[in-house]
Design a protein around this motif. Structure first.
Motif, PDB file in Angstrom:
ATOM      1  N   ALA A  82      28.829  21.692 -21.920  1.00  0.00           N
ATOM      2  CA  ALA A  82      28.241  21.707 -23.271  1.00  0.00           C
ATOM      3  C   ALA A  82      26.735  21.486 -23.254  1.00  0.00           C
ATOM      4  CB  ALA A  82      28.903  20.639 -24.139  1.00  0.00           C
ATOM      5  N   GLY A  83      26.239  20.798 -22.236  1.00  0.00           N
ATOM      6  CA  GLY A  83      24.826  20.495 -22.162  1.00  0.00           C
ATOM      7  C   GLY A  83      24.427  19.244 -22.918  1.00  0.00           C
ATOM      8  N   ASP A  84      25.124  18.931 -23.993  1.00  0.00           N
ATOM      9  CA  ASP A  84      24.787  17.797 -24.856  1.00  0.00           C
ATOM     10  C   ASP A  84      26.070  17.281 -25.501  1.00  0.00           C
ATOM     11  OD1 ASP A  84      23.848  16.005 -26.783  1.00  0.00           O
ATOM     12  OD2 ASP A  84      22.276  17.353 -27.505  1.00  0.00           O
ATOM     13  N   LEU A  85      26.382  16.016 -25.295  1.00  0.00           N
ATOM     14  CA  LEU A  85      27.612  15.443 -25.861  1.00  0.00           C
ATOM     15  C   LEU A  85      27.566  15.344 -27.383  1.00  0.00           C
ATOM     16  CD1 LEU A  85      28.436  12.681 -23.224  1.00  0.00           C
ATOM     17  CD2 LEU A  85      29.524  14.923 -23.525  1.00  0.00           C
ATOM     18  N   ASP A  86      26.389  15.444 -27.972  1.00  0.00           N
ATOM     19  CA  ASP A  86      26.301  15.445 -29.436  1.00  0.00           C
ATOM     20  C   ASP A  86      26.903  16.707 -30.040  1.00  0.00           C
ATOM     21  OD1 ASP A  86      25.110  12.986 -29.325  1.00  0.00           O
ATOM     22  OD2 ASP A  86      23.092  13.709 -29.795  1.00  0.00           O
ATOM     23  N   ARG A  87      27.185  17.699 -29.232  1.00  0.00           N
ATOM     24  CA  ARG A  87      27.839  18.925 -29.714  1.00  0.00           C
ATOM     25  C   ARG A  87      29.327  18.727 -29.974  1.00  0.00           C
ATOM     26  NH1 ARG A  87      27.136  23.781 -26.071  1.00  0.00           N
ATOM     27  NH2 ARG A  87      27.973  24.810 -27.922  1.00  0.00           N
ATOM     28  N   ILE A  88      29.915  17.616 -29.524  1.00  0.00           N
ATOM     29  CA  ILE A  88      31.344  17.388 -29.714  1.00  0.00           C
ATOM     30  C   ILE A  88      31.643  17.172 -31.194  1.00  0.00           C
ATOM     31  CG2 ILE A  88      33.299  15.842 -29.254  1.00  0.00           C
ATOM     32  CD1 ILE A  88      31.989  15.214 -26.530  1.00  0.00           C
ATOM     33  N   ALA A  89      32.472  18.049 -31.756  1.00  0.00           N
ATOM     34  CA  ALA A  89      32.934  17.883 -33.141  1.00  0.00           C
ATOM     35  C   ALA A  89      34.101  16.917 -33.175  1.00  0.00           C
ATOM     36  CB  ALA A  89      33.352  19.234 -33.739  1.00  0.00           C
ATOM     37  N   ARG A  90      34.969  17.046 -32.158  1.00  0.00           N
ATOM     38  CA  ARG A  90      36.097  16.124 -32.048  1.00  0.00           C
ATOM     39  C   ARG A  90      36.795  16.301 -30.711  1.00  0.00           C
ATOM     40  NH1 ARG A  90      39.232  15.338 -36.194  1.00  0.00           N
ATOM     41  NH2 ARG A  90      40.489  13.963 -34.946  1.00  0.00           N
ATOM     42  N   GLY A 119      37.046   6.446 -28.793  1.00  0.00           N
ATOM     43  CA  GLY A 119      36.822   5.958 -30.151  1.00  0.00           C
ATOM     44  C   GLY A 119      35.540   5.151 -30.259  1.00  0.00           C
ATOM     45  N   GLU A 120      35.289   4.295 -29.275  1.00  0.00           N
ATOM     46  CA  GLU A 120      34.064   3.481 -29.288  1.00  0.00           C
ATOM     47  C   GLU A 120      32.810   4.348 -29.225  1.00  0.00           C
ATOM     48  OE1 GLU A 120      33.941   0.305 -26.317  1.00  0.00           O
ATOM     49  OE2 GLU A 120      36.132   0.315 -26.324  1.00  0.00           O
ATOM     50  N   VAL A 121      32.867   5.385 -28.415  1.00  0.00           N
ATOM     51  CA  VAL A 121      31.685   6.210 -28.158  1.00  0.00           C
ATOM     52  C   VAL A 121      31.490   7.281 -29.227  1.00  0.00           C
ATOM     53  CG1 VAL A 121      30.697   7.867 -26.514  1.00  0.00           C
ATOM     54  CG2 VAL A 121      31.778   5.783 -25.678  1.00  0.00           C
ATOM     55  N   LEU A 122      32.579   7.890 -29.683  1.00  0.00           N
ATOM     56  CA  LEU A 122      32.477   9.039 -30.583  1.00  0.00           C
ATOM     57  C   LEU A 122      32.877   8.739 -32.018  1.00  0.00           C
ATOM     58  CD1 LEU A 122      33.996  11.660 -28.129  1.00  0.00           C
ATOM     59  CD2 LEU A 122      31.586  11.425 -28.738  1.00  0.00           C
ATOM     60  N   GLY A 123      33.355   7.535 -32.293  1.00  0.00           N
ATOM     61  CA  GLY A 123      33.787   7.210 -33.651  1.00  0.00           C
ATOM     62  C   GLY A 123      34.965   8.078 -34.057  1.00  0.00           C
ATOM     63  N   ALA A 124      34.959   8.552 -35.298  1.00  0.00           N
ATOM     64  CA  ALA A 124      36.068   9.358 -35.820  1.00  0.00           C
ATOM     65  C   ALA A 124      36.288  10.629 -35.002  1.00  0.00           C
ATOM     66  CB  ALA A 124      35.825   9.707 -37.284  1.00  0.00           C
ATOM     67  N   ALA A 125      35.233  11.181 -34.425  1.00  0.00           N
ATOM     68  CA  ALA A 125      35.360  12.392 -33.608  1.00  0.00           C
ATOM     69  C   ALA A 125      36.144  12.128 -32.325  1.00  0.00           C
ATOM     70  CB  ALA A 125      33.980  12.959 -33.276  1.00  0.00           C
ATOM     71  N   GLY A 126      36.303  10.864 -31.959  1.00  0.00           N
ATOM     72  CA  GLY A 126      37.054  10.516 -30.757  1.00  0.00           C
ATOM     73  C   GLY A 126      38.547  10.349 -30.988  1.00  0.00           C
ATOM     74  N   THR A 127      38.984  10.431 -32.256  1.00  0.00           N
ATOM     75  CA  THR A 127      40.414  10.323 -32.577  1.00  0.00           C
ATOM     76  C   THR A 127      41.115  11.605 -32.136  1.00  0.00           C
ATOM     77  OG1 THR A 127      39.878   8.941 -34.474  1.00  0.00           O
ATOM     78  CG2 THR A 127      42.077   9.921 -34.437  1.00  0.00           C
ATOM     79  N   GLU A 147      42.713  14.028 -18.557  1.00  0.00           N
ATOM     80  CA  GLU A 147      42.099  15.305 -18.911  1.00  0.00           C
ATOM     81  C   GLU A 147      42.006  15.374 -20.427  1.00  0.00           C
ATOM     82  OE1 GLU A 147      44.921  18.116 -17.184  1.00  0.00           O
ATOM     83  OE2 GLU A 147      45.854  18.377 -19.135  1.00  0.00           O
ATOM     84  N   MET A 148      41.059  16.180 -20.920  1.00  0.00           N
ATOM     85  CA  MET A 148      40.944  16.298 -22.365  1.00  0.00           C
ATOM     86  C   MET A 148      40.421  17.661 -22.773  1.00  0.00           C
ATOM     87  SD  MET A 148      37.855  13.762 -23.387  1.00  0.00           S
ATOM     88  CE  MET A 148      36.319  13.743 -22.520  1.00  0.00           C
ATOM     89  N   GLN A 149      40.664  17.942 -24.035  1.00  0.00           N
ATOM     90  CA  GLN A 149      40.135  19.135 -24.682  1.00  0.00           C
ATOM     91  C   GLN A 149      39.296  18.676 -25.854  1.00  0.00           C
ATOM     92  OE1 GLN A 149      43.965  19.217 -24.655  1.00  0.00           O
ATOM     93  NE2 GLN A 149      43.542  19.512 -22.496  1.00  0.00           N
ATOM     94  N   VAL A 150      38.093  19.265 -25.975  1.00  0.00           N
ATOM     95  CA  VAL A 150      37.217  18.935 -27.090  1.00  0.00           C
ATOM     96  C   VAL A 150      36.827  20.204 -27.822  1.00  0.00           C
ATOM     97  CG1 VAL A 150      36.299  16.880 -25.925  1.00  0.00           C
ATOM     98  CG2 VAL A 150      35.045  19.015 -25.791  1.00  0.00           C
ATOM     99  N   GLU A 151      36.554  20.045 -29.112  1.00  0.00           N
ATOM    100  CA  GLU A 151      36.040  21.135 -29.921  1.00  0.00           C
ATOM    101  C   GLU A 151      34.554  20.881 -30.138  1.00  0.00           C
ATOM    102  OE1 GLU A 151      36.780  23.273 -34.260  1.00  0.00           O
ATOM    103  OE2 GLU A 151      37.739  21.356 -33.816  1.00  0.00           O
ATOM    104  N   LEU A 152      33.763  21.922 -30.004  1.00  0.00           N
ATOM    105  CA  LEU A 152      32.327  21.817 -30.219  1.00  0.00           C
ATOM    106  C   LEU A 152      31.977  22.160 -31.660  1.00  0.00           C
ATOM    107  CD1 LEU A 152      31.022  23.535 -26.960  1.00  0.00           C
ATOM    108  CD2 LEU A 152      31.382  21.088 -27.394  1.00  0.00           C
ATOM    109  N   ALA A 153      30.917  21.548 -32.154  1.00  0.00           N
ATOM    110  CA  ALA A 153      30.479  21.788 -33.527  1.00  0.00           C
ATOM    111  C   ALA A 153      29.812  23.150 -33.668  1.00  0.00           C
ATOM    112  CB  ALA A 153      29.516  20.690 -33.968  1.00  0.00           C
ATOM    113  N   ASP A 154      29.200  23.647 -32.599  1.00  0.00           N
ATOM    114  CA  ASP A 154      28.514  24.941 -32.688  1.00  0.00           C
ATOM    115  C   ASP A 154      28.774  25.772 -31.470  1.00  0.00           C
ATOM    116  OD1 ASP A 154      27.067  23.561 -30.766  1.00  0.00           O
ATOM    117  OD2 ASP A 154      25.247  23.462 -31.938  1.00  0.00           O
TER     118      ASP A 154
END
Length: 154
Positions: A82-90, A119-127, A147-154
């Motif tokens: 992703a290049g930037d963890l702030d791109r994580i939508a959830r 949850g600590e790091v991402l707040g609601a997006a970490g649920t 392992e995990m799957q994340v959705e990006l905001a953009d």
């Protein structure tokens, strides 16, 4: 530094380098708006701090801490794509594997280490949705793998 990495620093944590794959795979890949990580064991500077089965050589509390480390490694894998963890939508899904002694049934409590960190790091997006699975053995005799799957905001 991203807001997510600022939060990690506030918690006294640092995002590690992405682990080098131990086989013919990549640490993470993106398809569309989703990133899927490979399973991440709790390596710290290339070394497992503990090995063995949870409920035998490793206590559930130790394993919970190791799951937290594995989740941190998974976030590093996400950042590598992703290049930037702030791109994580959830965080969509976390799957945790626990190398378990035959009578150990506390896998969900162990994988809470990963879930709580997110949850600590991402707040609601970490649920996230989650599976916590007991297995006979993991690569390198690691007690946990995440392992995990994340959705990006953009």
């Amino acid at each position: 530094m991203s807001a997510v990495e600022d939060k990690l620093a506030e918690l006294g944590l640092e995002l590690p380098e992405t682990a080098t794959p131990a086989g013919a795979y990549v640490p993470a890949l993106q398809t569309g708006r989703y990133i899927y990580t490979a399973g991440q064991v709790p390596l710290v500077k290339g070394t497992l701090p503990m090995t063995g089965k949870v409920g035998a050589e490793v206590t559930p509390e130790e394993a919970k801490d190791l799951a937290r480390t594995a989740a941190l490694n998974a976030l590093a894998a996400v950042k590598s794509v992703a290049g930037d963890l702030d791109r994580i939508a959830r965080v969509v899904k976390v799957t945790g594997f626990v190398a378990s002694a035959p009578d150990f049934t506390g896998q969900p409590g162990v994988i809470n280490g990963a879930s709580e960190l997110l949850g600590e790091v991402l707040g609601a997006a970490g649920t996230h949705a989650r599976s916590a699975v007991g297995v006979a053995v993991l690569p390198l005799d690691a007690p946990v793998e995440v392992e995990m799957q994340v959705e990006l905001a953009d």
